[in-house]
Design a protein around this motif. Structure first.
Motif, mmCIF file in Angstrom:
data_model
loop_
_atom_site.group_PDB
_atom_site.id
_atom_site.type_symbol
_atom_site.label_atom_id
_atom_site.label_comp_id
_atom_site.label_asym_id
_atom_site.label_seq_id
_atom_site.Cartn_x
_atom_site.Cartn_y
_atom_site.Cartn_z
ATOM 1 N N LEU A 25 0.846 -1.186 0.000
ATOM 2 C CA LEU A 25 0.000 0.000 0.000
ATOM 3 C C LEU A 25 0.879 1.233 0.000
ATOM 4 O O LEU A 25 1.863 1.313 0.717
ATOM 5 C CB LEU A 25 -0.891 0.013 1.247
ATOM 6 N N ALA A 26 0.482 2.223 -0.756
ATOM 7 C CA ALA A 26 1.281 3.454 -0.830
ATOM 8 C C ALA A 26 0.780 4.439 0.213
ATOM 9 O O ALA A 26 -0.406 4.547 0.478
ATOM 10 C CB ALA A 26 1.162 4.076 -2.215
ATOM 11 N N GLY A 27 1.726 5.199 0.789
ATOM 12 C CA GLY A 27 1.375 6.288 1.690
ATOM 13 C C GLY A 27 0.532 5.859 2.864
ATOM 14 O O GLY A 27 0.614 4.757 3.349
ATOM 15 N N CYS A 28 -0.305 6.757 3.331
ATOM 16 C CA CYS A 28 -1.289 6.527 4.376
ATOM 17 C C CYS A 28 -0.698 5.928 5.633
ATOM 18 O O CYS A 28 -0.833 4.747 5.891
ATOM 19 C CB CYS A 28 -2.414 5.621 3.862
ATOM 20 N N ASN A 80 -7.905 -0.986 -0.242
ATOM 21 C CA ASN A 80 -6.648 -0.293 -0.503
ATOM 22 C C ASN A 80 -6.878 1.158 -0.931
ATOM 23 O O ASN A 80 -6.178 2.076 -0.492
ATOM 24 C CB ASN A 80 -5.859 -1.030 -1.586
ATOM 25 N N THR A 81 -7.883 1.358 -1.799
ATOM 26 C CA THR A 81 -8.203 2.710 -2.261
ATOM 27 C C THR A 81 -8.657 3.586 -1.100
ATOM 28 O O THR A 81 -8.244 4.750 -0.971
ATOM 29 C CB THR A 81 -9.298 2.661 -3.339
ATOM 30 N N THR A 84 -5.603 4.475 1.165
ATOM 31 C CA THR A 84 -4.669 5.454 0.591
ATOM 32 C C THR A 84 -5.297 6.837 0.458
ATOM 33 O O THR A 84 -4.591 7.847 0.476
ATOM 34 C CB THR A 84 -4.165 4.992 -0.783
ATOM 35 N N SER A 85 -6.621 6.898 0.337
ATOM 36 C CA SER A 85 -7.300 8.184 0.188
ATOM 37 C C SER A 85 -7.594 8.849 1.527
ATOM 38 O O SER A 85 -7.941 10.029 1.587
ATOM 39 C CB SER A 85 -8.608 8.004 -0.583
ATOM 40 N N THR A 88 -11.158 5.940 5.270
ATOM 41 C CA THR A 88 -11.079 4.557 5.694
ATOM 42 C C THR A 88 -12.384 4.069 6.304
ATOM 43 O O THR A 88 -13.155 4.856 6.866
ATOM 44 C CB THR A 88 -9.969 4.377 6.744
ATOM 45 N N ARG A 105 3.118 -0.547 8.162
ATOM 46 C CA ARG A 105 2.884 0.760 7.555
ATOM 47 C C ARG A 105 2.093 1.705 8.462
ATOM 48 O O ARG A 105 1.743 2.803 8.060
ATOM 49 C CB ARG A 105 2.157 0.591 6.222
#
Length: 445
Positions: A25-28, A80-81, A84-85, A88, A105
């Motif tokens: 997962l990116a970021g968050c 996942n979307t 990352t946005s 949640t 993470r």
């Protein structure tokens, strides 16, 4: 669709989440809201369609005025979307084995403070499978706990059809003494039937498409070793223990006694073939017995301990389906109230009594069904294996989906004779360690 068929497909969803749960997962990172609950709140609860009934939702809302439940059907891509946005869910489905990446993470909430204060959920009542939700900052299995298992199984245990054993003149499997994997393969050959180069009755199903990492890791652990190094940043399929496990799968694939990705089952699950009495043994967890509780279900079934490939018996959970609270959940106190209800209240009792998996709480073990002879027998086998049940090693640096696909690729090459087992193990190790190194860099960014 019958309940039995639906439940069999349900397991595909659960293990499918295990296969993908470590997706990068990116970021968050952590740091969202989520203090005390105040005023009315609506909890977005991401679970499977079968996990919570309308009656259970109504009961919770009645007992908790001001808290409403909104079900968001579980979908890993959507989760996942949302993560990352920053939008949640308040509670999310996820497997214990596969949670390390989320925990590393900072995506999940440490539930330890809640457990310490709870009058409903107690740490000493949690089955050891919950330890797979633990993360100490560098590895899984130790430290604070970031989720709670809702149901689980000893996934490398065996279900078998006594009628097919009788027809082949093969003695039943022991209720107490695990057979070796070599013995299992020999028995499977005696139980298999072939016509014109086609297997008409499979001696053994390994649920190949769900998890190859799971049984391979268990085989290595049973030999007193591990596929991963201590910090789970490297993997090794060249050791003697790993080579023995790979060789067994190659022998299994070449023998034709069971489905593989080279000759898969049409529906991707052992259940329908087993129920049609065209498969004698299936390596499936306790949950699989839920298929046979109906009046019209197959009755000639028995449960057997997980086979072993060494001196260390290990009945392993390959997943451990559970729930966790995202770090950015808007109302963590309300979310925890739901966790208490779902994990220790009526939903938990209903799950345990259904036979579709083992309860997460030790105190609910007596709720498991024992009305039918096969349920009584399976219950006894489960209890005898609890002390040797451990979760799989779970690296935060690689997706379980990538593990599955890469292992499958090299097993196929070895089964077809394009690579030796030694060559397959070496190339598999190199490819996965390249992926792990990238995962380490991403986690540490």
């Amino acid at each position: 669709m019958t309940t039995r068929t639906f439940r069999a497909r349900r397991r595909v969803v659960v293990l499918g989440s295990f296969v993908a749960a470590s997706a990068l997962l990116a970021g968050c990172t952590g740091g969202g809201a989520g203090g005390s609950s105040s005023g009315d709140t609506t909890l977005d609860v991401m679970v499977g369609a079968q996990d919570l009934s309308e009656e259970q939702i109504a009961a919770f809302e009645k007992d908790n005025p001001g808290i409403k439940i909104k079900i968001v059907l579980y979908d890993l891509t959507r989760l996942n979307t949302m993560l990352t946005s920053g939008n949640t869910p308040d509670i999310a489905f996820g497997n214990a084995v596969g949670s390390a990446n989320f925990n590393a993470r900072g995506l999940a909430t440490d539930l330890t403070p809640y457990l310490e204060k709870s009058e409903v959920l107690k740490e000493d009542d949690l089955q050891p499978v919950n330890d797979a939700f633990r993360w100490d900052g560098s590895k899984s299995g130790e430290g604070p706990i970031y989720g709670i298992v809702k149901d689980w199984s000893q996934d490398n245990a065996l279900w078998y059809n006594t009628a097919l054993f009788d027809a082949a003149g093969v003695p039943y499997l022991s209720d107490t003494e695990p057979i070796t994997y070599d013995e299992l393969l020999d028995i499977s050959k005696k139980l298999s039937k072939f016509e014109g180069g086609t297997t008409t009755v499979y001696g053994l199903g390994m649920e190949w498409q769900w998890s190859l990492y799971g049984p391979l890791a268990a085989m290595v652990e049973q030999q007193g070793e591990s596929l991963f190094n201590d910090d789970l940043s490297e993997i090794d399929f060249t050791s003697d223990a790993a080579q023995k496990a790979l060789q067994w799968f190659v022998d299994y694939g070449q023998s034709g006694v069971g489905p593989t990705s080279l000759n898969p089952l049409p529906d991707g699950s052992d259940y329908s073939t087993f129920a049609a009495e065209r498969m004698a043994i299936s390596q499936d967890g306790y949950w699989f017995g839920g298929n046979f509780a109906g009046d019209d279900a197959l009755k000639t079934v028995r449960f057997a301990p997980a086979p072993t490939m060494g001196d260390t018996p290990a009945a392993m959970s390959f997943g451990g389906a559970g729930l966790w609270i995202p770090e950015q959940a808007k109302d963590k106190d309300a979310a925890w109230k739901f966790m208490e209800y779902f994990m220790a209240g009526e939903p938990a009792e209903a799950r345990a009594s259904s036979g579709w998996g083992l309860p997460s709480l030790k105190s609910l073990s007596d709720k498991l069904p024992q009305e039918q002879p096969f349920q009584q027998q399976a219950y006894t086998v489960v209890q005898s294996q609890l002390d040797s049940t451990v979760p799989l090693p779970d690296s935060p640096y690689i997706s379980a989906g990538l593990l599955q696909d890469t292992i499958d690729k090299y097993l196929q090459l070895a089964i077809k004779g394009d690579l030796s087992v030694e060559e397959a193990g070496s190339q598999l190790t190199d490819e996965l360690n390249d992926a792990l190194a990238k995962g380490v860099d991403q986690i540490k960014e």
